[in-house]
Design an enzyme around this catalytic site. Structure first.
Site, mmCIF file in Angstrom:
data_model
loop_
_atom_site.group_PDB
_atom_site.id
_atom_site.type_symbol
_atom_site.label_atom_id
_atom_site.label_comp_id
_atom_site.label_asym_id
_atom_site.label_seq_id
_atom_site.Cartn_x
_atom_site.Cartn_y
_atom_site.Cartn_z
ATOM 1 N N SER A 177 0.895 -1.147 0.015
ATOM 2 C CA SER A 177 0.073 0.182 0.140
ATOM 3 C C SER A 177 1.013 1.354 -0.086
ATOM 4 O O SER A 177 1.457 1.398 0.846
ATOM 5 C CB SER A 177 -0.982 0.079 1.185
ATOM 6 N N HIS A 213 -0.697 -0.711 -4.649
ATOM 7 C CA HIS A 213 -1.981 -0.639 -4.286
ATOM 8 C C HIS A 213 -1.968 0.934 -3.723
ATOM 9 O O HIS A 213 -1.355 1.198 -2.845
ATOM 10 C CB HIS A 213 -2.317 -1.716 -3.081
ATOM 11 N N ASP A 215 -4.361 3.372 -1.870
ATOM 12 C CA ASP A 215 -5.697 3.542 -1.055
ATOM 13 C C ASP A 215 -6.260 4.958 -0.976
ATOM 14 O O ASP A 215 -5.504 5.884 -0.404
ATOM 15 C CB ASP A 215 -5.212 3.430 0.286
ATOM 16 N N MET A 258 -8.907 7.886 -0.806
ATOM 17 C CA MET A 258 -9.865 8.095 0.145
ATOM 18 C C MET A 258 -10.596 9.594 0.019
ATOM 19 O O MET A 258 -9.686 10.344 -0.499
ATOM 20 C CB MET A 258 -9.528 8.074 1.708
ATOM 21 N N HIS A 305 -7.650 1.405 -5.308
ATOM 22 C CA HIS A 305 -8.624 0.960 -4.446
ATOM 23 C C HIS A 305 -9.579 2.260 -4.212
ATOM 24 O O HIS A 305 -8.911 3.090 -3.204
ATOM 25 C CB HIS A 305 -8.070 0.288 -3.046
ATOM 26 N N MET A 350 -11.871 4.125 -2.120
ATOM 27 C CA MET A 350 -12.719 4.350 -0.970
ATOM 28 C C MET A 350 -13.541 5.622 -1.117
ATOM 29 O O MET A 350 -13.158 6.694 -0.181
ATOM 30 C CB MET A 350 -12.021 4.179 0.316
ATOM 31 N N MET A 360 -12.319 -6.687 2.373
ATOM 32 C CA MET A 360 -11.542 -6.073 3.584
ATOM 33 C C MET A 360 -11.615 -6.691 4.911
ATOM 34 O O MET A 360 -12.801 -7.295 5.388
ATOM 35 C CB MET A 360 -12.369 -4.637 3.792
ATOM 36 N N ASP A 399 -7.299 -7.063 2.433
ATOM 37 C CA ASP A 399 -6.460 -5.884 2.626
ATOM 38 C C ASP A 399 -7.069 -5.613 4.081
ATOM 39 O O ASP A 399 -8.343 -5.356 4.357
ATOM 40 C CB ASP A 399 -7.406 -4.777 1.672
HETATM 41 ZN ZN ZN Z 1 -6.657 -0.744 -0.128
#
Ligand code: ZN
Length: 221
Positions: free
Chosen positions: A11, A36, A38, A40, A69, A71, A140, A178
């Site tokens: 990540s 990866h 993340d 958000m 990913h 979110m 998750m 994850d």
């Molecule tokens: Zn993730």
């Protein structure tokens, strides 16, 4: 049945972003498979992190698979920018979408792998509807939003359930996990059928370095 090659997905949020090129080189040398991101938005989850510009910066440094990913709310509004930035796969959250069909089609039609993500409290019973279209399913094992959380062991059963659905249909879909994964918890998920493991806090904080962490996440040590 455990997969033969376990895909390790560092990540990037846990990397030293002031030295991105060095970090990507170190991760490559250590045997990382997918990088990866993340991402958000401060709405779907409270923190605000990274977006397409960082994916693009890393795209210019590597040919490794880049996995975004999301979110975020309204992921359909952001797909084109992540594709342009060079993402190879884009994960959207089941919880963010009344019906994921259109956005999964949008991702695939843009030439990208589509991922569908389930939070710990969301049943994955409906994943079969989209499975043939999916590059991977992401389960998750912590609530999304923060690195360094403790693994939720009840998510192992969901991995086993999705692995059974994938294998029954003979699909090549990857099964990614994850959250809170380390040398103890990653092997539990791999034994349940996961073949792609995301790691941030554990991987970047391993006292013996990245390569040892990658091996440990694959259950090789
Ligand atoms: Zn993730």
């Amino acid at each position: 049945m455990p997969a033969t090659h376990i895909i390790v997905c560092p990540s990037i949020i846990c990397a030293d972003l002031a030295h991105l090129a060095d970090e990507v080189a170190r991760l490559t040398e250590a045997g990382a498979d997918w990088l990866h991101f993340d991402c958000m938005d401060g709405h779907f989850v409270p923190p605000l992190t990274m977006g397409p510009p960082l994916v693009e910066a890393v795209r210019n440094l590597t040919d490794l698979h880049l996995d975004a990913h999301l979110m975020i709310e309204h992921p359909e509004r952001q797909v084109a920018d992540f594709v342009r930035a060079g993402a190879d796969s884009i994960n959207v959250h089941r919880e963010a979408l009344a019906d994921p069909t259109a956005v999964l089609d949008q991702i695939r039609e843009a030439g990208c792998g589509a991922g569908l993500t389930y939070n710990p409290e969301t049943p994955a019973d409906d994943v079969g509807r989209w499975l043939p279209q999916l590059h991977h399913v992401l389960i998750m094992s912590v609530k999304p939003g923060w690195s360094g959380q403790q693994f939720q062991p009840q998510t192992v059963g969901k991995v086993r359930q999705v692995r059974t659905l994938i294998d029954e249909r003979g699909l090549p879909t990857h099964l990614q996990v994850d959250g809170g994964l380390n040398a103890e918890t990653a092997p539990l998920m791999i034994a349940a059928g996961a073949d792609a493991v995301v790691s941030g806090t554990y991987l970047f904080g391993h006292p013996q370095g990245l390569a040892a962490a990658v091996r440990a996440l694959r259950g090789q040590d």
